[in-house]
Design an enzyme around this catalytic site. Structure first.
Site, PDB file in Angstrom:
ATOM      1  N   ASP A   9       0.818  -1.229   0.000  1.00 16.24           N
ATOM      2  CA  ASP A   9       0.000   0.000   0.000  1.00 16.24           C
ATOM      3  C   ASP A   9       0.846   1.271   0.000  1.00 16.24           C
ATOM      4  OD1 ASP A   9      -2.245  -1.671   0.325  1.00 16.24           O
ATOM      5  OD2 ASP A   9      -1.913  -1.710   2.482  1.00 16.24           O
ATOM      6  N   GLU A  10       2.018   1.239  -0.588  1.00 10.02           N
ATOM      7  CA  GLU A  10       2.911   2.408  -0.573  1.00 10.02           C
ATOM      8  C   GLU A  10       2.527   3.447  -1.618  1.00 10.02           C
ATOM      9  OE1 GLU A  10       4.008  -0.673  -1.170  1.00 10.02           O
ATOM     10  OE2 GLU A  10       5.365  -1.308   0.419  1.00 10.02           O
ATOM     11  N   LYS A  12       2.190   2.298  -4.937  1.00 12.15           N
ATOM     12  CA  LYS A  12       2.886   1.796  -6.132  1.00 12.15           C
ATOM     13  C   LYS A  12       2.056   1.993  -7.386  1.00 12.15           C
ATOM     14  CE  LYS A  12       3.241  -2.371  -4.461  1.00 12.15           C
ATOM     15  NZ  LYS A  12       2.808  -2.195  -3.077  1.00 12.15           N
ATOM     16  N   GLY A  36      -4.101  -4.445  -4.271  1.00 11.29           N
ATOM     17  CA  GLY A  36      -5.119  -3.473  -4.638  1.00 11.29           C
ATOM     18  C   GLY A  36      -4.441  -2.224  -5.153  1.00 11.29           C
ATOM     19  N   HIS A  37      -4.673  -1.896  -6.398  1.00  9.24           N
ATOM     20  CA  HIS A  37      -4.068  -0.692  -6.950  1.00  9.24           C
ATOM     21  C   HIS A  37      -5.152   0.347  -7.173  1.00  9.24           C
ATOM     22  CE1 HIS A  37      -0.298  -2.682  -7.603  1.00  9.24           C
ATOM     23  NE2 HIS A  37      -0.896  -3.633  -8.251  1.00  9.24           N
ATOM     24  N   ARG A 137       2.833 -29.082  -5.792  1.00  8.31           N
ATOM     25  CA  ARG A 137       2.705 -29.609  -7.158  1.00  8.31           C
ATOM     26  C   ARG A 137       1.354 -30.265  -7.440  1.00  8.31           C
ATOM     27  NH1 ARG A 137       8.140 -32.591  -6.130  1.00  8.31           N
ATOM     28  NH2 ARG A 137       6.968 -32.710  -4.216  1.00  8.31           N
ATOM     29  N   GLN A 218       2.166  -6.053  -3.094  1.00  8.73           N
ATOM     30  CA  GLN A 218       2.504  -6.087  -1.664  1.00  8.73           C
ATOM     31  C   GLN A 218       3.810  -5.320  -1.421  1.00  8.73           C
ATOM     32  OE1 GLN A 218       1.621  -9.518  -3.032  1.00  8.73           O
ATOM     33  NE2 GLN A 218      -0.398  -8.660  -2.819  1.00  8.73           N
ATOM     34  N   THR A 295      -9.866  -4.907   0.966  1.00  3.50           N
ATOM     35  CA  THR A 295     -10.710  -5.376   2.072  1.00  3.50           C
ATOM     36  C   THR A 295     -11.452  -4.242   2.782  1.00  3.50           C
ATOM     37  OG1 THR A 295      -8.844  -5.157   3.568  1.00  3.50           O
ATOM     38  CG2 THR A 295      -9.138  -7.303   2.543  1.00  3.50           C
TER      39      THR A 295
HETATM   40  P1  IMP Z   1      -2.500 -12.663   1.886  1.00  2.00           P
HETATM   41  O1  IMP Z   1      -1.574 -12.109   0.864  1.00  2.00           O
HETATM   42  O2  IMP Z   1      -3.955 -12.421   1.544  1.00  2.00           O
HETATM   43  O3  IMP Z   1      -2.237 -14.098   2.222  1.00  2.00           O
HETATM   44  O4  IMP Z   1      -2.278 -11.843   3.246  1.00  2.00           O
HETATM   45  C1  IMP Z   1      -1.077 -11.971   3.991  1.00  2.00           C
HETATM   46  C2  IMP Z   1      -0.654 -10.645   4.587  1.00  2.00           C
HETATM   47  O5  IMP Z   1      -0.307  -9.764   3.537  1.00  2.00           O
HETATM   48  C3  IMP Z   1      -1.745  -9.926   5.384  1.00  2.00           C
HETATM   49  O6  IMP Z   1      -1.147  -9.225   6.444  1.00  2.00           O
HETATM   50  C4  IMP Z   1      -2.328  -8.958   4.385  1.00  2.00           C
HETATM   51  O7  IMP Z   1      -2.940  -7.856   5.010  1.00  2.00           O
HETATM   52  C5  IMP Z   1      -1.069  -8.568   3.631  1.00  2.00           C
HETATM   53  N1  IMP Z   1      -1.325  -8.116   2.263  1.00  2.00           N
HETATM   54  C6  IMP Z   1      -1.593  -8.863   1.179  1.00  2.00           C
HETATM   55  N2  IMP Z   1      -1.753  -8.108   0.087  1.00  2.00           N
HETATM   56  C7  IMP Z   1      -1.555  -6.839   0.479  1.00  2.00           C
HETATM   57  C8  IMP Z   1      -1.543  -5.593  -0.216  1.00  2.00           C
HETATM   58  O8  IMP Z   1      -1.733  -5.481  -1.431  1.00  2.00           O
HETATM   59  N3  IMP Z   1      -1.277  -4.504   0.546  1.00  2.00           N
HETATM   60  C9  IMP Z   1      -1.022  -4.584   1.874  1.00  2.00           C
HETATM   61  N4  IMP Z   1      -1.028  -5.712   2.552  1.00  2.00           N
HETATM   62  C10 IMP Z   1      -1.284  -6.841   1.861  1.00  2.00           C
END
Ligand code: IMP
Length: 428
Positions: A9-10, A12, A36-37, A137, A218, A295
């Site tokens: 969430d920087e 990007k 999420g972009h 696999r 991420q 979310t």
């Molecule tokens: P997962 O990727 O849904 O398995 O979530 C694992 C961890 O990564 C959790 O703490 C999520 O909140 C975090 N996470 C996954 N995708 C994002 C993203 O796009 N931005 C910020 N946090 C993320």
């Protein structure tokens, strides 16, 4: 190459969108619909999760082998983009990418519920279970949609096992084979035109002298190997993974831009040493609009953490930094910046702790910089920033020994300052 230098969430999406204007191909190399972009173009907001953000600019948009693809989400995005006049025939899906199937989503949700207080705080989009099946696999890949018989057979084999888990271990409803198989056969027909040999495509583009942009999803501290395990995602966002996730050599990456907010945020569980105490944290959250794209969850907010950012510079080999959302800090008279961690044994470190217990129990050591307390709306160059804002940026550069090549001062595409010029950043 654009990589998240914090916990995701920087901002990007916006940087990718900006640099995409100067690129020919935009690629995602890991992650799936957990990303999420948010991109704002001409006042119109696009929120995309699965398709690379380059699609908005009509660039060839690649989902590489290292990605996981949820066909349902992918096709919903295709429909949404098309209905808003954005063509999706530029999208290419690697046949080696794995599919996120409905049981992955069900298991992710059931597993988090079961973990209770120990939950990871995942996006519940099936990411972990899909990557687990890949590593075991037994996953279903994008290329399996090319043959209806194979697809049905793989769904049947997978469901025979997953339904047992769902019913007996997680005590939730199993899936009907007929219903899933019919639905995914219909999805398969629509996915087929997008399937391509994306490793070959990117290699060819590079050989032709085209500019290829890799967008990490991420962030570094959510990396499965280098992040704050177990509170991480199930793939590798770090820059090195772009090579494996696309299928090109690591020597093809010319420029690695880390994206970091001028503060930090984190969603989900896990330590956040520089987390701001409640009333001010609320203020940063409101000012920065810190609610998840995928979310809708509230993001936890902290002051800029230079220990973690220096670590990101190291593990990614950052050649420069994009510092986003500097404008959010305009509200504060004083700006604490975390420069070291105080460890449980009383020692201080400027290096990110290698042992998780140290990180879980460390306390931030701050240096307080002066705020500028004025809006940055009218700033159109580095020189026009208030002196204190310039000092903030310089402090980051000096602490990391990494140049800040882009500075975000607002939500729109235009609100990014590039001291060296955008063209130079985009086309190294
Ligand atoms: P997962 O990727 O849904 O398995 O979530 C694992 C961890 O990564 C959790 O703490 C999520 O909140 C975090 N996470 C996954 N995708 C994002 C993203 O796009 N931005 C910020 N946090 C993320």
């Amino acid at each position: 190459m654009i990589v998240g230098a914090q916990w995701g969430d920087e901002g990007k999406g916006k940087i990718v969108d900006l640099l995409a204007q100067h690129s020919d191909v935009v690629c995602r190399y890991q992650g799936g619909p957990n990303a999420g972009h948010t991109i704002i173009v001409d006042g119109e907001t696009f929120k995309i999760r699965q398709i690379p953000s380059g699609v908005i600019s009509g660039k060839v948009s690649v989902l590489g082998a290292g990605c996981v693809v949820d066909p349902q989400v992918f096709l919903e995005e295709v429909d949404e983009l098309e209905s808003r006049g954005v063509a999706t025939d530029v999208v290419r899906l690697s046949g080696n990418a794995h599919l996120v199937m409905p049981w992955h989503v069900a298991i992710d949700q059931a597993s988090e519920r079961r973990l209770g207080q120990l939950q990871i705080g995942t996006t519940r989009r099936g990411i972990g279970p899909a990557y687990s099946d890949k590593a075991s696999r037994i996953g279903i890949r994008v290329q399996d949609v090319l043959d209806p018989k194979i697809l049905r057979q793989k769904i049947e084999v997978a469901l025979a096992e997953k339904n047992v888990w769902l019913e007996r271990v997680y005590e939730v409803e199993p899936f009907s084979l007929e219903e899933v198989a019919d639905r995914y056969e219909a999805h398969a027909q629509r996915l087929r035109p997008y399937v391509a040999d994306t490793s070959l495509l990117v290699d060819q583009a590079l050989r032709d002298g085209k500019f290829v942009l890799f967008e990490g999803a991420q962030g570094t501290l959510l990396d499965l190997d280098h992040g704050t395990y177990p509170f991480v995602t199930s793939s590798n966002p770090v820059a090195g993974a772009a090579a494996t996730g696309i299928g090109i050599g690591p020597n093809r990456l010319d420029s690695i831009i880390g994206v970091a907010k001028a503060y930090v945020t984190r969603v989900g569980e896990g330590p956040l040493p520089s987390e701001i105490p409640p009333p001010q944290q609320q203020q940063v959250r409101e000012l920065g609009g810190e609610f998840g794209t995928v979310t809708g969850r509230e993001r936890r907010c902290g002051w800029l953490d230079l220990v973690a950012l220096r670590y990101a510079a190291r593990v990614n080999g950052l050649t420069s930094l994009a510092l986003t959302k500097l404008d959010v800090l305009s509200a504060f008279a004083e700006l604490p910046v975390c420069v070291r961690y105080l460890l449980p044994d009383g020692s201080e470190t400027a290096d990110f702790p290698a042992h998780q217990s140290d990180f879980h129990h460390c306390r931030p050591v701050y240096e307080t910089l002066a705020g500028w307390e004025e809006p940055l709306d009218t700033c159109d160059s580095l020189e026009s920033l208030p002196a204190a804002a310039r000092r903030y940026v310089e402090f980051v550069e000096e602490s990391l020994d990494v140049e800040v090549s882009l500075i975000g001062t607002g939500a729109e595409r235009e609100r990014v300052l590039s001291p060296r010029g955008l063209e130079t950043v985009a086309r190294p």
